[in-house]
Motif scaffolding. Structure first.
Motif, PDB file in Angstrom:
ATOM      1  N   ALA A 233       0.823  -1.217   0.000  1.00 42.33           N
ATOM      2  CA  ALA A 233       0.000   0.000   0.000  1.00 42.33           C
ATOM      3  C   ALA A 233       0.852   1.260   0.000  1.00 42.33           C
ATOM      4  O   ALA A 233       0.412   2.311  -0.462  1.00 42.33           O
ATOM      5  CB  ALA A 233      -0.942  -0.008   1.200  1.00 42.33           C
ATOM      6  N   LEU A 234       2.074   1.160   0.498  1.00 41.92           N
ATOM      7  CA  LEU A 234       2.979   2.320   0.534  1.00 41.92           C
ATOM      8  C   LEU A 234       3.949   2.350  -0.640  1.00 41.92           C
ATOM      9  O   LEU A 234       4.731   3.292  -0.774  1.00 41.92           O
ATOM     10  CB  LEU A 234       3.779   2.309   1.842  1.00 41.92           C
ATOM     11  N   ALA A 235       3.921   1.330  -1.486  1.00 47.54           N
ATOM     12  CA  ALA A 235       4.923   1.211  -2.554  1.00 47.54           C
ATOM     13  C   ALA A 235       4.833   2.327  -3.586  1.00 47.54           C
ATOM     14  O   ALA A 235       5.853   2.737  -4.134  1.00 47.54           O
ATOM     15  CB  ALA A 235       4.814  -0.149  -3.234  1.00 47.54           C
TER      16      ALA A 235
ATOM     17  N   GLU B  41       3.101   5.503  -3.159  1.00 44.68           N
ATOM     18  CA  GLU B  41       3.080   6.877  -2.627  1.00 44.68           C
ATOM     19  C   GLU B  41       2.868   6.848  -1.117  1.00 44.68           C
ATOM     20  O   GLU B  41       2.332   5.890  -0.574  1.00 44.68           O
ATOM     21  CB  GLU B  41       1.974   7.695  -3.282  1.00 44.68           C
ATOM     22  N   PRO B  42       3.289   7.936  -0.433  1.00 49.85           N
ATOM     23  CA  PRO B  42       3.032   8.032   1.009  1.00 49.85           C
ATOM     24  C   PRO B  42       1.527   8.124   1.274  1.00 49.85           C
ATOM     25  O   PRO B  42       0.772   8.651   0.447  1.00 49.85           O
ATOM     26  CB  PRO B  42       3.719   9.337   1.413  1.00 49.85           C
ATOM     27  N   ARG B  43       1.116   7.595   2.422  1.00 50.84           N
ATOM     28  CA  ARG B  43      -0.299   7.642   2.793  1.00 50.84           C
ATOM     29  C   ARG B  43      -0.426   7.842   4.297  1.00 50.84           C
ATOM     30  O   ARG B  43       0.446   7.435   5.053  1.00 50.84           O
ATOM     31  CB  ARG B  43      -1.000   6.349   2.398  1.00 50.84           C
ATOM     32  N   HIS B  44      -1.549   8.403   4.717  1.00 45.92           N
ATOM     33  CA  HIS B  44      -1.857   8.517   6.143  1.00 45.92           C
ATOM     34  C   HIS B  44      -2.642   7.279   6.570  1.00 45.92           C
ATOM     35  O   HIS B  44      -3.036   6.450   5.733  1.00 45.92           O
ATOM     36  CB  HIS B  44      -2.614   9.815   6.441  1.00 45.92           C
ATOM     37  N   GLY B  45      -2.852   7.137   7.872  1.00 39.45           N
ATOM     38  CA  GLY B  45      -3.446   5.936   8.431  1.00 39.45           C
ATOM     39  C   GLY B  45      -4.755   5.493   7.808  1.00 39.45           C
ATOM     40  O   GLY B  45      -4.899   4.337   7.404  1.00 39.45           O
ATOM     41  N   TYR B  46      -5.718   6.392   7.733  1.00 38.22           N
ATOM     42  CA  TYR B  46      -7.025   6.013   7.181  1.00 38.22           C
ATOM     43  C   TYR B  46      -6.899   5.584   5.723  1.00 38.22           C
ATOM     44  O   TYR B  46      -7.497   4.599   5.288  1.00 38.22           O
ATOM     45  CB  TYR B  46      -8.028   7.156   7.330  1.00 38.22           C
ATOM     46  N   ALA B  47      -6.076   6.308   4.964  1.00 32.50           N
ATOM     47  CA  ALA B  47      -5.860   5.949   3.558  1.00 32.50           C
ATOM     48  C   ALA B  47      -5.194   4.577   3.450  1.00 32.50           C
ATOM     49  O   ALA B  47      -5.505   3.802   2.535  1.00 32.50           O
ATOM     50  CB  ALA B  47      -5.011   7.012   2.856  1.00 32.50           C
ATOM     51  N   LEU B  48      -4.314   4.258   4.385  1.00 29.90           N
ATOM     52  CA  LEU B  48      -3.678   2.940   4.389  1.00 29.90           C
ATOM     53  C   LEU B  48      -4.695   1.838   4.639  1.00 29.90           C
ATOM     54  O   LEU B  48      -4.672   0.801   3.979  1.00 29.90           O
ATOM     55  CB  LEU B  48      -2.573   2.873   5.444  1.00 29.90           C
ATOM     56  N   ILE B  49      -5.578   2.049   5.589  1.00 26.16           N
ATOM     57  CA  ILE B  49      -6.614   1.050   5.876  1.00 26.16           C
ATOM     58  C   ILE B  49      -7.464   0.798   4.634  1.00 26.16           C
ATOM     59  O   ILE B  49      -7.733  -0.347   4.268  1.00 26.16           O
ATOM     60  CB  ILE B  49      -7.475   1.485   7.081  1.00 26.16           C
TER      61      ILE B  49
ATOM     62  N   GLU C  38      -6.621   1.427   1.460  1.00 26.55           N
ATOM     63  CA  GLU C  38      -5.789   0.859   0.391  1.00 26.55           C
ATOM     64  C   GLU C  38      -5.528  -0.624   0.631  1.00 26.55           C
ATOM     65  O   GLU C  38      -5.556  -1.426  -0.311  1.00 26.55           O
ATOM     66  CB  GLU C  38      -4.465   1.628   0.293  1.00 26.55           C
ATOM     67  N   ILE C  39      -5.293  -1.010   1.866  1.00 25.57           N
ATOM     68  CA  ILE C  39      -5.080  -2.429   2.190  1.00 25.57           C
ATOM     69  C   ILE C  39      -6.340  -3.224   1.874  1.00 25.57           C
ATOM     70  O   ILE C  39      -6.269  -4.331   1.345  1.00 25.57           O
ATOM     71  CB  ILE C  39      -4.631  -2.596   3.654  1.00 25.57           C
ATOM     72  N   GLY C  40      -7.501  -2.654   2.163  1.00 27.85           N
ATOM     73  CA  GLY C  40      -8.756  -3.306   1.791  1.00 27.85           C
ATOM     74  C   GLY C  40      -8.862  -3.505   0.296  1.00 27.85           C
ATOM     75  O   GLY C  40      -9.268  -4.574  -0.176  1.00 27.85           O
TER      76      GLY C  40
ATOM     77  N   TYR D  11       3.028   8.275   6.034  1.00 27.23           N
ATOM     78  CA  TYR D  11       4.070   7.253   6.075  1.00 27.23           C
ATOM     79  C   TYR D  11       4.493   6.916   4.653  1.00 27.23           C
ATOM     80  O   TYR D  11       3.680   6.942   3.737  1.00 27.23           O
ATOM     81  CB  TYR D  11       3.540   5.987   6.752  1.00 27.23           C
ATOM     82  N   ALA D  12       5.778   6.590   4.507  1.00 25.34           N
ATOM     83  CA  ALA D  12       6.311   6.217   3.195  1.00 25.34           C
ATOM     84  C   ALA D  12       7.227   5.010   3.347  1.00 25.34           C
ATOM     85  O   ALA D  12       7.806   4.769   4.417  1.00 25.34           O
ATOM     86  CB  ALA D  12       7.091   7.377   2.584  1.00 25.34           C
ATOM     87  N   LEU D  13       7.359   4.277   2.287  1.00 24.47           N
ATOM     88  CA  LEU D  13       8.256   3.135   2.216  1.00 24.47           C
ATOM     89  C   LEU D  13       9.686   3.651   2.087  1.00 24.47           C
ATOM     90  O   LEU D  13       9.957   4.542   1.288  1.00 24.47           O
ATOM     91  CB  LEU D  13       7.877   2.311   0.979  1.00 24.47           C
TER      92      LEU D  13
END
Length: 115
Positions: free
Chosen positions: A16-18, A20-28, A30-32, A75-77
């Motif tokens: 999910a971070l590969a 672009e950077p994302r914040h927590g809610y966006a990560l949740i 994107e993982i979905g 957060y970013a990779l």
């Protein structure tokens, strides 16, 4: 190459971070999407995983902002995280190639013997 496999939530988080950077809610979210709805990370699980990945040097905080009174951390990779994800991706490819090879032997050879 790593000798042990990466846990699926870790792999999905790094994936999910590969791009672009994302914040927590966006990560949740994107993982979905990446997991086609199979994995739904809870907030506490996500932030514990992010903290662990930061300690490993695979993820870093790249920015913070406040939107509508809510604090957002991005957060970013890292390069090390990208390398770890690339290793895991190759490990999975090798496993799939071997499974395909064995299935072809079963389906294409041995006179149609089934287990």
């Amino acid at each position: 190459m790593a000798s042990t496999s990466m846990q699926e939530p870790t792999r999905l988080l790094l994936t999910a971070l590969a791009d672009e950077p994302r914040h927590g809610y966006a990560l949740i979210k994107e993982i979905g999407e990446v997991s086609e709805g199979r994995v739904k990370l809870r907030t506490g699980t996500l932030y514990a995983a992010l903290a662990r990945l930061q300690q490993q040097g695979w993820v870093e905080v790249t920015g913070e902002e406040v939107i509508d009174g809510r604090h957002r951390r991005y957060y970013a990779l890292t390069r090390a995280g990208a390398d770890a994800l690339a290793e895991e991706t190759e490990r999975l490819r090798a496993a799939v190639r071997e499974a395909d090879r064995r299935l072809q032997l079963r389906l294409g050879g041995a006179g149609g013997v089934t287990a």
